[in-house]
Design an enzyme around this catalytic site. Sequence first.
Site: not given
Length: 225
Positions: A47, A175, A203
């Site tokens: 991320s 995601d 995610h």
Amino acid sequence: MSFFLLCGIDTTRSITEISTCVQYSEPLMQLMASLPSDEKVVLVGHSFGGLSLAIVMDKFPETISVSVFLSAFMPDTKHSPSFVLDKFGSNMAPEAWMGTEFEPYGSDSSGLSMFFSHEFMKLGLYQLSAVEDLELGLLLKRPGSLFMNDLSKMKNFSDEGYGCVPRAYIVCKEDRAIPEEFQKWMINNYPANLLKEMEQTDHMPMLCKPQQLCDHFIEIAYKFD
């Protein structure tokens, strides 16, 4: 010899005490500086951790055998470090944040903290993960920041540092936080040396598909060893 290094969580300071992405990445910077000169690592950033990877890659390129961007923001060397975040923000409708709270902070209010809502975590981050993982995430969540104002003022990452380290990208196809389309836009913008894709993965692939993710890590490590 290579080993995996994943950025963990530093609970010694709150986000309001951290004004720059370099400060945010300091625990990783310190660890990299402590490594023996003959040691190489495989770095994994998830991320927003992709920006921490880029900062470390720019400073310690000779110590990294490959960096793995796991559904992560991946900057380039032609634009400002904030470029991919600016693109991401312009494509993200306000309602897509599902009530996530944003608050200015710092002496000049130039920082912006974000605190994920319950709905965003349930439907945007953990929608394919076990409910137990979601509940733990809700208990542990803390405010964070994308440091967009700070990153917009940083000099570009260099071809000689960041740009010379091999990069692998693992796309998480389901995601909703960083959608597949945007992940592939970043890869087209700055092509990675190796691309992997994970089906039916949200995610949080380390929770959603841990064995498959581990297999990808091992394959990537051997390929770039």
